[in-house]
Design a protein around this motif. Sequence first.
Motif, PDB file in Angstrom:
ATOM      1  N   GLY A 341      35.642  15.213  33.232  1.00  0.00           N
ATOM      2  CA  GLY A 341      36.669  16.154  33.429  1.00  0.00           C
ATOM      3  C   GLY A 341      37.978  16.208  32.628  1.00  0.00           C
ATOM      4  N   ASP A 342      38.199  15.110  32.220  1.00  0.00           N
ATOM      5  CA  ASP A 342      39.389  15.077  31.288  1.00  0.00           C
ATOM      6  C   ASP A 342      39.050  14.727  29.837  1.00  0.00           C
ATOM      7  OD1 ASP A 342      41.867  14.494  29.988  1.00  0.00           O
ATOM      8  OD2 ASP A 342      42.753  12.918  31.346  1.00  0.00           O
ATOM      9  N   ALA A 400      39.374  17.958  16.176  1.00  0.00           N
ATOM     10  CA  ALA A 400      39.053  18.323  17.599  1.00  0.00           C
ATOM     11  C   ALA A 400      40.374  18.873  18.128  1.00  0.00           C
ATOM     12  CB  ALA A 400      38.488  17.442  18.499  1.00  0.00           C
ATOM     13  N   ALA A 401      41.656  18.341  17.689  1.00  0.00           N
ATOM     14  CA  ALA A 401      42.698  18.836  18.205  1.00  0.00           C
ATOM     15  C   ALA A 401      43.216  20.053  17.773  1.00  0.00           C
ATOM     16  CB  ALA A 401      43.885  17.614  17.718  1.00  0.00           C
ATOM     17  N   GLU A 402      42.784  20.540  16.693  1.00  0.00           N
ATOM     18  CA  GLU A 402      42.984  22.171  16.302  1.00  0.00           C
ATOM     19  C   GLU A 402      42.046  23.142  17.021  1.00  0.00           C
ATOM     20  OE1 GLU A 402      42.322  21.758  11.963  1.00  0.00           O
ATOM     21  OE2 GLU A 402      43.487  20.126  11.479  1.00  0.00           O
ATOM     22  N   PHE A 403      41.485  22.884  17.914  1.00  0.00           N
ATOM     23  CA  PHE A 403      40.640  23.666  18.655  1.00  0.00           C
ATOM     24  C   PHE A 403      41.203  23.985  20.020  1.00  0.00           C
ATOM     25  CE2 PHE A 403      37.549  22.554  15.562  1.00  0.00           C
ATOM     26  CZ  PHE A 403      36.680  23.694  15.297  1.00  0.00           C
ATOM     27  N   SER A 404      41.076  25.232  20.527  1.00  0.00           N
ATOM     28  CA  SER A 404      41.638  25.462  21.880  1.00  0.00           C
ATOM     29  C   SER A 404      40.967  24.573  22.983  1.00  0.00           C
ATOM     30  CB  SER A 404      41.355  27.107  22.205  1.00  0.00           C
ATOM     31  OG  SER A 404      39.885  27.262  22.415  1.00  0.00           O
ATOM     32  N   GLN A 409      36.123  21.523  25.194  1.00  0.00           N
ATOM     33  CA  GLN A 409      35.088  21.193  26.086  1.00  0.00           C
ATOM     34  C   GLN A 409      33.745  21.420  25.603  1.00  0.00           C
ATOM     35  OE1 GLN A 409      35.414  19.721  28.658  1.00  0.00           O
ATOM     36  NE2 GLN A 409      34.488  20.488  30.550  1.00  0.00           N
ATOM     37  N   LYS A 410      33.531  22.423  24.635  1.00  0.00           N
ATOM     38  CA  LYS A 410      32.246  22.588  24.188  1.00  0.00           C
ATOM     39  C   LYS A 410      31.721  21.622  23.258  1.00  0.00           C
ATOM     40  CE  LYS A 410      33.058  27.770  24.250  1.00  0.00           C
ATOM     41  NZ  LYS A 410      33.287  28.891  23.491  1.00  0.00           N
ATOM     42  N   VAL A 411      32.587  20.951  22.629  1.00  0.00           N
ATOM     43  CA  VAL A 411      32.533  19.755  21.777  1.00  0.00           C
ATOM     44  C   VAL A 411      31.912  18.488  22.398  1.00  0.00           C
ATOM     45  CG1 VAL A 411      33.244  18.189  19.949  1.00  0.00           C
ATOM     46  CG2 VAL A 411      33.945  20.675  20.004  1.00  0.00           C
ATOM     47  N   VAL A 433      37.195  26.944  30.051  1.00  0.00           N
ATOM     48  CA  VAL A 433      36.174  27.777  29.108  1.00  0.00           C
ATOM     49  C   VAL A 433      35.982  29.459  29.823  1.00  0.00           C
ATOM     50  CG1 VAL A 433      33.801  28.002  29.054  1.00  0.00           C
ATOM     51  CG2 VAL A 433      34.589  25.716  28.963  1.00  0.00           C
ATOM     52  N   ASP A 434      36.104  30.052  28.702  1.00  0.00           N
ATOM     53  CA  ASP A 434      36.059  31.551  28.947  1.00  0.00           C
ATOM     54  C   ASP A 434      34.758  31.902  29.925  1.00  0.00           C
ATOM     55  OD1 ASP A 434      34.092  32.560  27.259  1.00  0.00           O
ATOM     56  OD2 ASP A 434      35.443  31.698  25.914  1.00  0.00           O
ATOM     57  N   ILE A 435      34.720  33.130  30.343  1.00  0.00           N
ATOM     58  CA  ILE A 435      33.759  33.720  31.459  1.00  0.00           C
ATOM     59  C   ILE A 435      32.410  33.950  30.534  1.00  0.00           C
ATOM     60  CG2 ILE A 435      34.513  36.001  31.052  1.00  0.00           C
ATOM     61  CD1 ILE A 435      33.688  36.668  34.020  1.00  0.00           C
TER      62      ILE A 435
END
Length: 502
Positions: A341-342, A400-404, A409-411, A433-435
Amino acid sequence: MADILRMTGITKRFGSVIALRDVDFDVGEGEIHALLGVNGAGKSTLVKIISGLYVADHGTIWVAGQQRSIQSPRDAIGCGIAAVQQHPELVGDLSGYENIFLGQEGERHSLFDRVDRKAMRARAEKLLERFPIEIDLSTKIKHMESVERETVAILHALKQEHVKLLILDEPTSTLTQLEAEKLFEVMRTLKASGIGIVYITHRLEEVFEIADRVTIFRDGQKVASLDTSDAAHDEASISRLMLQEEMGELYPAKAPEVATPPVLEVRDLTVTGALERVSLTLRHGEIVGGFGLVGSGIETLAKALFGAERPNGGEILLNGEPVTLKGPKDALRRGIFLVPGDRKTEGLTLTKNIIFNATLANLGRASYPGGLLKRRRNDTLIAEILEQLDLRPPQLWRRAAEFSGGNQQKVVLAKGLFSEAEVYIFVEPTVGVDIGARAKLYALIRELSKSAAILLLSSDFDEICGLADRIFSLYRGQMSVPPSRDLPRDKILAGGLMGAER
Protein backbone atom coordinates in the motif's frame (compact mmCIF):
# COMPACT_ATOMS: atom_id res chain seq x y z
CA MET A 1 -14.97 36.68 -4.87
CA ALA A 2 -11.51 38.21 -5.26
CA ASP A 3 -8.82 36.13 -6.97
CA ILE A 4 -5.98 34.93 -4.77
CA LEU A 5 -4.27 33.32 -7.75
CA ARG A 6 -4.59 33.86 -11.48
CA MET A 7 -2.42 32.16 -14.10
CA THR A 8 -2.54 32.72 -17.86
CA GLY A 9 -0.83 30.98 -20.75
CA ILE A 10 1.17 28.56 -18.56
CA THR A 11 3.34 26.20 -20.63
CA LYS A 12 5.91 23.67 -19.40
CA ARG A 13 8.09 21.27 -21.40
CA PHE A 14 10.30 18.38 -20.33
CA GLY A 15 12.47 17.75 -23.37
CA SER A 16 10.13 16.78 -26.19
CA VAL A 17 7.18 16.21 -23.83
CA ILE A 18 4.75 19.11 -23.37
CA ALA A 19 3.43 18.67 -19.82
CA LEU A 20 1.30 21.86 -19.90
CA ARG A 21 0.14 23.80 -22.94
CA ASP A 22 -1.21 27.36 -22.64
CA VAL A 23 -3.18 26.78 -19.41
CA ASP A 24 -5.29 29.42 -17.65
CA PHE A 25 -6.24 28.83 -14.02
CA ASP A 26 -7.53 30.85 -11.07
CA VAL A 27 -8.56 30.41 -7.42
CA GLY A 28 -10.74 32.79 -5.44
CA GLU A 29 -10.63 33.79 -1.79
CA GLY A 30 -12.40 31.17 0.33
CA GLU A 31 -12.82 28.84 -2.65
CA ILE A 32 -12.08 25.12 -2.88
CA HIS A 33 -11.02 24.48 -6.47
CA ALA A 34 -10.56 20.79 -7.40
CA LEU A 35 -8.25 19.50 -10.12
CA LEU A 36 -9.22 16.33 -11.99
CA GLY A 37 -7.42 14.40 -14.69
CA VAL A 38 -5.88 11.03 -15.38
CA ASN A 39 -2.28 10.40 -14.31
CA GLY A 40 -0.01 12.44 -16.55
CA ALA A 41 -2.76 14.89 -17.56
CA GLY A 42 -0.80 17.89 -16.20
CA LYS A 43 -2.43 18.73 -12.89
CA SER A 44 0.63 17.79 -10.78
CA THR A 45 2.87 19.86 -13.03
CA LEU A 46 0.56 22.85 -12.58
CA VAL A 47 0.62 22.72 -8.78
CA LYS A 48 4.41 22.26 -8.78
CA ILE A 49 4.64 25.49 -10.75
CA ILE A 50 2.33 27.21 -8.27
CA SER A 51 4.40 25.96 -5.32
CA GLY A 52 7.75 26.83 -6.93
CA LEU A 53 9.05 23.29 -7.48
CA TYR A 54 8.94 23.86 -11.26
CA VAL A 55 9.32 27.10 -13.20
CA ALA A 56 6.98 27.69 -16.15
CA ASP A 57 8.58 28.12 -19.57
CA HIS A 58 5.89 30.62 -20.58
CA GLY A 59 2.95 32.35 -18.94
CA THR A 60 2.12 34.89 -16.25
CA ILE A 61 1.18 34.50 -12.58
CA TRP A 62 -0.73 37.02 -10.45
CA VAL A 63 -1.10 36.62 -6.69
CA ALA A 64 -3.61 38.89 -4.94
CA GLY A 65 -3.69 41.09 -8.03
CA GLN A 66 0.08 41.54 -8.33
CA GLN A 67 2.20 39.93 -11.03
CA ARG A 68 4.75 37.66 -9.35
CA SER A 69 7.73 35.54 -10.38
CA ILE A 70 7.77 32.19 -8.58
CA GLN A 71 11.18 30.60 -9.05
CA SER A 72 11.39 28.49 -5.89
CA PRO A 73 9.34 27.21 -2.92
CA ARG A 74 10.73 30.17 -0.93
CA ASP A 75 9.20 32.52 -3.52
CA ALA A 76 5.86 30.72 -3.25
CA ILE A 77 5.84 31.00 0.56
CA GLY A 78 6.71 34.68 0.20
CA CYS A 79 3.64 35.05 -2.01
CA GLY A 80 1.43 33.39 0.61
CA ILE A 81 1.25 29.97 -1.09
CA ALA A 82 1.80 26.75 0.88
CA ALA A 83 1.51 23.09 -0.10
CA VAL A 84 0.86 19.79 1.69
CA GLN A 85 2.25 16.86 -0.26
CA GLN A 86 0.43 13.55 -0.71
CA HIS A 87 2.46 11.82 2.00
CA PRO A 88 3.56 14.56 4.43
CA GLU A 89 6.70 13.69 6.35
CA LEU A 90 6.28 14.19 10.09
CA VAL A 91 8.40 13.18 13.08
CA GLY A 92 6.55 10.42 14.92
CA ASP A 93 8.19 10.92 18.33
CA LEU A 94 7.36 14.64 18.42
CA SER A 95 4.01 16.15 19.34
CA GLY A 96 1.69 17.88 16.94
CA TYR A 97 2.75 21.38 17.94
CA GLU A 98 6.45 20.42 17.80
CA ASN A 99 5.96 19.22 14.23
CA ILE A 100 4.11 22.39 13.28
CA PHE A 101 6.99 24.59 14.42
CA LEU A 102 9.83 22.22 13.52
CA GLY A 103 12.87 24.38 12.80
CA GLN A 104 11.35 27.34 14.67
CA GLU A 105 11.62 26.01 18.22
CA GLY A 106 13.17 29.17 19.67
CA GLU A 107 12.61 32.87 19.27
CA ARG A 108 16.22 33.46 18.24
CA HIS A 109 18.05 31.68 15.46
CA SER A 110 21.43 30.46 16.69
CA LEU A 111 23.13 27.13 17.35
CA PHE A 112 22.51 27.40 21.11
CA ASP A 113 18.81 28.29 21.08
CA ARG A 114 16.86 26.24 23.60
CA VAL A 115 13.63 24.53 22.64
CA ASP A 116 10.87 26.73 24.04
CA ARG A 117 7.94 24.32 24.20
CA LYS A 118 5.82 26.73 26.23
CA ALA A 119 6.13 29.34 23.50
CA MET A 120 5.39 26.75 20.82
CA ARG A 121 2.23 25.65 22.64
CA ALA A 122 1.12 29.27 22.91
CA ARG A 123 1.71 29.80 19.18
CA ALA A 124 -0.21 26.60 18.45
CA GLU A 125 -3.15 27.87 20.51
CA LYS A 126 -3.16 31.10 18.51
CA LEU A 127 -3.12 29.07 15.31
CA LEU A 128 -6.19 27.14 16.50
CA GLU A 129 -7.89 30.44 17.32
CA ARG A 130 -7.44 31.43 13.66
CA PHE A 131 -8.58 28.01 12.48
CA PRO A 132 -10.90 26.47 15.12
CA ILE A 133 -10.12 22.80 14.51
CA GLU A 134 -10.70 20.12 17.13
CA ILE A 135 -7.33 18.41 17.66
CA ASP A 136 -5.03 17.72 20.61
CA LEU A 137 -1.65 19.01 19.43
CA SER A 138 0.11 17.73 22.56
CA THR A 139 -0.30 14.14 21.29
CA LYS A 140 2.71 12.54 19.61
CA ILE A 141 2.35 12.04 15.87
CA LYS A 142 2.83 8.26 16.14
CA HIS A 143 -0.26 8.07 18.37
CA MET A 144 -2.47 10.14 16.05
CA GLU A 145 -4.98 8.89 13.51
CA SER A 146 -4.22 9.44 9.83
CA VAL A 147 -6.61 12.40 9.55
CA GLU A 148 -5.02 14.05 12.60
CA ARG A 149 -1.57 13.72 11.02
CA GLU A 150 -2.93 15.28 7.85
CA THR A 151 -4.37 18.12 9.93
CA VAL A 152 -0.98 18.73 11.59
CA ALA A 153 0.62 18.93 8.13
CA ILE A 154 -2.01 21.49 7.11
CA LEU A 155 -1.42 23.59 10.22
CA HIS A 156 2.33 23.40 9.57
CA ALA A 157 1.70 24.84 6.10
CA LEU A 158 -0.51 27.62 7.52
CA LYS A 159 1.72 28.67 10.42
CA GLN A 160 2.75 31.83 8.53
CA GLU A 161 -0.08 34.34 8.93
CA HIS A 162 0.23 35.69 5.38
CA VAL A 163 -0.54 32.30 3.73
CA LYS A 164 -3.78 32.63 1.75
CA LEU A 165 -3.55 29.74 -0.73
CA LEU A 166 -3.18 26.08 0.27
CA ILE A 167 -2.46 23.19 -2.08
CA LEU A 168 -3.66 19.74 -0.96
CA ASP A 169 -2.33 16.87 -3.07
CA GLU A 170 -4.66 13.85 -2.71
CA PRO A 171 -4.99 14.22 1.07
CA THR A 172 -7.64 11.48 1.34
CA SER A 173 -5.69 8.80 -0.56
CA THR A 174 -4.81 6.94 2.65
CA LEU A 175 -7.89 7.92 4.68
CA THR A 176 -11.01 5.92 5.37
CA GLN A 177 -14.36 7.41 4.41
CA LEU A 178 -15.02 8.51 8.00
CA GLU A 179 -11.58 10.12 8.23
CA ALA A 180 -12.15 11.89 4.91
CA GLU A 181 -15.34 13.42 6.32
CA LYS A 182 -13.31 14.80 9.25
CA LEU A 183 -10.78 16.28 6.84
CA PHE A 184 -13.57 17.94 4.87
CA GLU A 185 -14.69 19.65 8.08
CA VAL A 186 -11.15 21.02 8.45
CA MET A 187 -11.24 22.23 4.86
CA ARG A 188 -14.58 23.97 5.42
CA THR A 189 -13.11 25.73 8.45
CA LEU A 190 -10.20 26.98 6.31
CA LYS A 191 -12.61 28.06 3.57
CA ALA A 192 -14.68 30.05 6.08
CA SER A 193 -11.52 31.91 7.16
CA GLY A 194 -10.86 33.01 3.57
CA ILE A 195 -8.16 30.48 2.64
CA GLY A 196 -8.28 29.40 -0.99
CA ILE A 197 -7.63 25.69 -1.55
CA VAL A 198 -6.36 23.86 -4.64
CA TYR A 199 -7.52 20.28 -4.16
CA ILE A 200 -6.10 17.41 -6.23
CA THR A 201 -8.12 14.21 -6.16
CA HIS A 202 -9.13 11.24 -8.31
CA ARG A 203 -12.44 10.71 -6.52
CA LEU A 204 -15.40 12.30 -8.26
CA GLU A 205 -17.68 11.88 -5.27
CA GLU A 206 -15.32 14.01 -3.16
CA VAL A 207 -15.35 16.80 -5.74
CA PHE A 208 -19.11 17.11 -5.51
CA GLU A 209 -19.05 16.98 -1.72
CA ILE A 210 -16.37 19.56 -0.96
CA ALA A 211 -15.38 21.64 -4.01
CA ASP A 212 -16.89 24.86 -5.37
CA ARG A 213 -15.34 24.48 -8.82
CA VAL A 214 -13.56 21.73 -10.74
CA THR A 215 -11.03 22.10 -13.54
CA ILE A 216 -10.36 19.08 -15.74
CA PHE A 217 -7.03 18.41 -17.43
CA ARG A 218 -6.26 16.09 -20.33
CA ASP A 219 -2.97 15.68 -22.19
CA GLY A 220 -1.47 18.80 -20.64
CA GLN A 221 -4.39 21.07 -21.46
CA LYS A 222 -7.32 22.47 -19.52
CA VAL A 223 -10.42 21.04 -21.18
CA ALA A 224 -13.09 22.44 -18.85
CA SER A 225 -13.70 24.46 -15.70
CA LEU A 226 -17.12 24.00 -14.11
CA ASP A 227 -19.08 24.96 -11.02
CA THR A 228 -19.65 21.68 -9.18
CA SER A 229 -23.29 22.60 -8.63
CA ASP A 230 -23.71 22.55 -12.43
CA ALA A 231 -21.64 19.38 -12.96
CA ALA A 232 -23.03 17.24 -10.13
CA HIS A 233 -25.96 15.90 -12.15
CA ASP A 234 -23.74 14.31 -14.82
CA GLU A 235 -20.70 12.43 -13.57
CA ALA A 236 -20.44 10.60 -16.90
CA SER A 237 -19.74 13.85 -18.75
CA ILE A 238 -16.79 14.58 -16.45
CA SER A 239 -15.40 11.09 -17.07
CA ARG A 240 -15.68 11.68 -20.81
CA LEU A 241 -13.87 15.00 -20.49
CA MET A 242 -11.07 13.32 -18.54
CA LEU A 243 -10.69 10.33 -20.86
CA GLN A 244 -11.88 11.54 -24.30
CA GLU A 245 -13.43 8.10 -24.63
CA GLU A 246 -16.25 6.01 -23.25
CA MET A 247 -14.91 4.17 -20.24
CA GLY A 248 -17.36 1.26 -20.19
CA GLU A 249 -17.86 -0.83 -17.07
CA LEU A 250 -15.39 -0.12 -14.25
CA TYR A 251 -15.34 -3.70 -12.95
CA PRO A 252 -14.97 -6.82 -15.13
CA ALA A 253 -17.40 -9.72 -14.84
CA LYS A 254 -16.88 -11.94 -11.82
CA ALA A 255 -15.67 -15.52 -12.11
CA PRO A 256 -17.86 -18.58 -11.49
CA GLU A 257 -17.14 -20.68 -8.42
CA VAL A 258 -13.98 -22.77 -8.87
CA ALA A 259 -12.98 -26.14 -7.43
CA THR A 260 -9.28 -26.10 -8.30
CA PRO A 261 -6.77 -27.23 -5.63
CA PRO A 262 -5.73 -24.51 -3.17
CA VAL A 263 -2.57 -22.62 -4.11
CA LEU A 264 -2.23 -20.88 -0.74
CA GLU A 265 -3.92 -21.87 2.52
CA VAL A 266 -3.81 -19.86 5.73
CA ARG A 267 -4.88 -21.62 8.92
CA ASP A 268 -5.40 -19.76 12.18
CA LEU A 269 -2.66 -17.24 11.39
CA THR A 270 -1.84 -15.14 14.45
CA VAL A 271 0.42 -12.13 14.97
CA THR A 272 0.29 -10.99 18.59
CA GLY A 273 -1.56 -7.70 18.91
CA ALA A 274 -2.41 -7.49 15.21
CA LEU A 275 -4.01 -10.71 13.88
CA GLU A 276 -5.96 -13.45 15.63
CA ARG A 277 -6.65 -16.87 14.06
CA VAL A 278 -7.17 -15.70 10.47
CA SER A 279 -7.93 -18.45 7.94
CA LEU A 280 -8.47 -18.28 4.17
CA THR A 281 -7.81 -20.18 0.92
CA LEU A 282 -6.62 -18.84 -2.44
CA ARG A 283 -7.13 -20.66 -5.75
CA HIS A 284 -6.46 -20.05 -9.42
CA GLY A 285 -9.45 -18.64 -11.23
CA GLU A 286 -10.85 -16.34 -8.53
CA ILE A 287 -10.11 -13.17 -6.59
CA VAL A 288 -10.44 -13.24 -2.80
CA GLY A 289 -11.04 -9.80 -1.31
CA GLY A 290 -10.57 -8.56 2.23
CA PHE A 291 -12.26 -5.35 3.40
CA GLY A 292 -10.84 -3.50 6.40
CA LEU A 293 -10.08 0.00 7.59
CA VAL A 294 -6.82 1.41 8.94
CA GLY A 295 -5.81 -0.71 11.94
CA SER A 296 -7.97 -3.65 10.89
CA GLY A 297 -4.99 -5.92 10.26
CA ILE A 298 -4.99 -5.99 6.45
CA GLU A 299 -1.44 -4.59 6.30
CA THR A 300 -0.22 -7.12 8.86
CA LEU A 301 -1.90 -9.99 7.02
CA ALA A 302 -0.24 -8.98 3.76
CA LYS A 303 3.20 -8.71 5.36
CA ALA A 304 2.84 -12.03 7.19
CA LEU A 305 2.04 -13.77 3.89
CA PHE A 306 5.06 -12.08 2.30
CA GLY A 307 7.51 -12.98 5.05
CA ALA A 308 7.92 -9.39 6.25
CA GLU A 309 6.08 -10.12 9.53
CA ARG A 310 6.72 -13.24 11.63
CA PRO A 311 3.52 -15.00 12.80
CA ASN A 312 3.26 -16.31 16.37
CA GLY A 313 0.81 -19.05 15.51
CA GLY A 314 -1.01 -20.86 12.75
CA GLU A 315 0.42 -22.12 9.47
CA ILE A 316 0.78 -21.23 5.80
CA LEU A 317 0.57 -23.93 3.10
CA LEU A 318 1.75 -23.41 -0.47
CA ASN A 319 0.43 -26.00 -2.92
CA GLY A 320 -0.41 -28.23 0.02
CA GLU A 321 3.02 -28.05 1.68
CA PRO A 322 3.58 -26.15 4.96
CA VAL A 323 6.08 -23.30 4.52
CA THR A 324 7.90 -20.98 6.91
CA LEU A 325 8.70 -17.73 5.16
CA LYS A 326 12.03 -16.42 6.40
CA GLY A 327 11.63 -13.05 4.71
CA PRO A 328 10.48 -11.30 1.50
CA LYS A 329 13.35 -12.81 -0.48
CA ASP A 330 12.14 -16.28 0.49
CA ALA A 331 8.55 -15.35 -0.45
CA LEU A 332 9.65 -14.10 -3.88
CA ARG A 333 11.66 -17.29 -4.43
CA ARG A 334 8.51 -19.32 -3.69
CA GLY A 335 6.42 -17.23 -6.11
CA ILE A 336 4.62 -14.89 -3.70
CA PHE A 337 4.56 -11.18 -4.62
CA LEU A 338 3.26 -8.27 -2.53
CA VAL A 339 2.02 -5.03 -4.09
CA PRO A 340 2.29 -2.84 -0.95
CA GLY A 341 0.00 0.00 0.00
CA ASP A 342 2.91 2.38 0.68
CA ARG A 343 4.60 2.51 -2.71
CA LYS A 344 7.15 5.19 -1.80
CA THR A 345 8.81 3.43 1.13
CA GLU A 346 8.00 -0.22 0.41
CA GLY A 347 7.43 -0.53 -3.32
CA LEU A 348 9.99 1.59 -5.16
CA THR A 349 13.56 2.80 -5.23
CA LEU A 350 12.63 6.38 -6.11
CA THR A 351 16.13 7.45 -7.20
CA LYS A 352 16.32 4.68 -9.82
CA ASN A 353 14.68 4.49 -13.24
CA ILE A 354 11.60 2.53 -14.25
CA ILE A 355 13.50 -0.39 -15.81
CA PHE A 356 15.54 -0.88 -12.61
CA ASN A 357 12.44 -0.85 -10.42
CA ALA A 358 10.30 -3.09 -12.60
CA THR A 359 12.94 -5.85 -12.91
CA LEU A 360 14.08 -5.78 -9.27
CA ALA A 361 11.85 -8.59 -7.99
CA ASN A 362 13.00 -11.15 -10.59
CA LEU A 363 16.67 -10.60 -11.39
CA GLY A 364 16.90 -14.19 -12.55
CA ARG A 365 14.53 -13.39 -15.40
CA ALA A 366 16.20 -10.04 -16.04
CA SER A 367 19.78 -11.35 -16.40
CA TYR A 368 21.88 -14.06 -18.02
CA PRO A 369 23.41 -16.86 -15.87
CA GLY A 370 26.61 -14.86 -15.43
CA GLY A 371 24.70 -11.88 -14.02
CA LEU A 372 24.78 -9.67 -17.13
CA LEU A 373 21.46 -7.87 -17.63
CA LYS A 374 19.32 -8.63 -20.69
CA ARG A 375 18.95 -4.93 -21.39
CA ARG A 376 17.20 -4.96 -24.76
CA ARG A 377 14.83 -7.78 -23.76
CA ASN A 378 14.06 -6.11 -20.41
CA ASP A 379 13.30 -2.82 -22.14
CA THR A 380 10.88 -4.56 -24.51
CA LEU A 381 9.11 -6.59 -21.81
CA ILE A 382 8.73 -3.67 -19.38
CA ALA A 383 7.52 -1.39 -22.19
CA GLU A 384 4.83 -3.96 -23.07
CA ILE A 385 3.71 -4.31 -19.45
CA LEU A 386 3.56 -0.56 -18.87
CA GLU A 387 1.67 -0.05 -22.10
CA GLN A 388 -1.04 -2.27 -20.61
CA LEU A 389 -0.94 -0.14 -17.45
CA ASP A 390 -0.92 3.14 -19.44
CA LEU A 391 2.18 4.76 -17.90
CA ARG A 392 2.28 8.47 -18.79
CA PRO A 393 4.68 9.56 -20.15
CA PRO A 394 6.13 6.17 -21.21
CA GLN A 395 9.72 7.16 -20.47
CA LEU A 396 11.32 4.07 -18.97
CA TRP A 397 14.66 5.68 -18.15
CA ARG A 398 13.23 8.47 -15.98
CA ARG A 399 13.62 8.16 -12.22
CA ALA A 400 10.56 6.86 -10.39
CA ALA A 401 10.55 10.01 -8.21
CA GLU A 402 9.80 12.13 -11.30
CA PHE A 403 6.43 10.45 -11.92
CA SER A 404 3.10 11.25 -10.30
CA GLY A 405 1.83 9.05 -7.48
CA GLY A 406 -0.58 7.16 -9.71
CA ASN A 407 2.12 6.42 -12.26
CA GLN A 408 4.44 5.25 -9.49
CA GLN A 409 1.74 2.77 -8.48
CA LYS A 410 1.70 1.46 -12.05
CA VAL A 411 5.46 0.84 -11.84
CA VAL A 412 4.98 -1.21 -8.65
CA LEU A 413 2.35 -3.25 -10.46
CA ALA A 414 4.70 -3.70 -13.43
CA LYS A 415 7.32 -5.07 -11.05
CA GLY A 416 4.80 -7.61 -9.83
CA LEU A 417 3.81 -8.68 -13.34
CA PHE A 418 7.47 -9.04 -14.36
CA SER A 419 8.08 -11.27 -11.34
CA GLU A 420 5.73 -13.93 -12.82
CA ALA A 421 4.53 -14.92 -9.35
CA GLU A 422 2.06 -17.69 -8.47
CA VAL A 423 0.41 -15.69 -5.68
CA TYR A 424 -0.25 -11.94 -5.81
CA ILE A 425 -1.22 -9.92 -2.75
CA PHE A 426 -2.59 -6.47 -3.64
CA VAL A 427 -2.88 -3.90 -0.82
CA GLU A 428 -4.81 -0.73 -1.75
CA PRO A 429 -3.82 -1.22 -5.42
CA THR A 430 -5.57 1.87 -6.80
CA VAL A 431 -4.44 4.53 -4.31
CA GLY A 432 -3.76 7.65 -6.39
CA VAL A 433 -4.75 5.90 -9.65
CA ASP A 434 -7.22 7.74 -11.89
CA ILE A 435 -10.59 6.37 -12.92
CA GLY A 436 -9.55 5.38 -16.44
CA ALA A 437 -6.43 3.53 -15.30
CA ARG A 438 -8.44 1.81 -12.57
CA ALA A 439 -10.71 0.15 -15.13
CA LYS A 440 -7.69 -1.17 -17.01
CA LEU A 441 -6.03 -2.28 -13.80
CA TYR A 442 -9.12 -4.18 -12.66
CA ALA A 443 -9.29 -5.93 -16.04
CA LEU A 444 -5.62 -6.84 -15.72
CA ILE A 445 -6.07 -8.27 -12.20
CA ARG A 446 -9.03 -10.31 -13.44
CA GLU A 447 -6.96 -11.69 -16.32
CA LEU A 448 -4.09 -12.40 -13.94
CA SER A 449 -6.40 -14.42 -11.68
CA LYS A 450 -6.74 -17.04 -14.43
CA SER A 451 -3.13 -18.12 -13.92
CA ALA A 452 -2.32 -16.94 -10.38
CA ALA A 453 -3.97 -16.82 -6.96
CA ILE A 454 -5.09 -13.30 -6.05
CA LEU A 455 -5.65 -11.73 -2.62
CA LEU A 456 -7.02 -8.18 -2.77
CA LEU A 457 -6.92 -6.19 0.49
CA SER A 458 -8.45 -2.71 0.55
CA SER A 459 -10.29 -0.10 2.60
CA ASP A 460 -12.20 0.83 -0.58
CA PHE A 461 -15.51 -0.91 0.00
CA ASP A 462 -16.78 -0.49 -3.56
CA GLU A 463 -13.51 -1.86 -4.95
CA ILE A 464 -13.73 -5.02 -2.87
CA CYS A 465 -17.40 -5.60 -3.69
CA GLY A 466 -16.93 -4.79 -7.37
CA LEU A 467 -13.88 -6.96 -8.07
CA ALA A 468 -13.63 -9.84 -5.58
CA ASP A 469 -15.40 -13.19 -6.03
CA ARG A 470 -15.21 -14.24 -2.37
CA ILE A 471 -15.12 -11.53 0.30
CA PHE A 472 -14.25 -11.33 3.99
CA SER A 473 -14.07 -8.50 6.53
CA LEU A 474 -11.30 -7.81 9.04
CA TYR A 475 -11.86 -5.81 12.21
CA ARG A 476 -9.15 -5.24 14.81
CA GLY A 477 -7.20 -8.24 13.60
CA GLN A 478 -10.12 -10.65 13.58
CA MET A 479 -11.99 -12.07 10.61
CA SER A 480 -15.43 -10.74 11.51
CA VAL A 481 -16.97 -12.05 8.26
CA PRO A 482 -15.34 -15.20 6.79
CA PRO A 483 -14.69 -15.51 3.01
CA SER A 484 -17.99 -16.11 1.20
CA ARG A 485 -19.72 -15.50 -2.11
CA ASP A 486 -22.84 -13.39 -2.61
CA LEU A 487 -22.67 -11.73 0.79
CA PRO A 488 -25.05 -8.79 1.37
CA ARG A 489 -23.15 -5.52 1.11
CA ASP A 490 -24.40 -4.34 4.50
CA LYS A 491 -22.98 -7.45 6.18
CA ILE A 492 -19.53 -6.92 4.61
CA LEU A 493 -19.57 -3.24 5.56
CA ALA A 494 -20.73 -3.88 9.13
CA GLY A 495 -18.02 -6.50 9.57
CA GLY A 496 -15.31 -4.03 8.55
CA LEU A 497 -16.69 -1.08 10.52
CA MET A 498 -17.92 -2.71 13.72
CA GLY A 499 -16.69 -6.29 13.67
CA ALA A 500 -20.28 -7.54 13.92
CA GLU A 501 -21.74 -10.21 11.70
CA ARG A 502 -25.09 -9.00 10.50
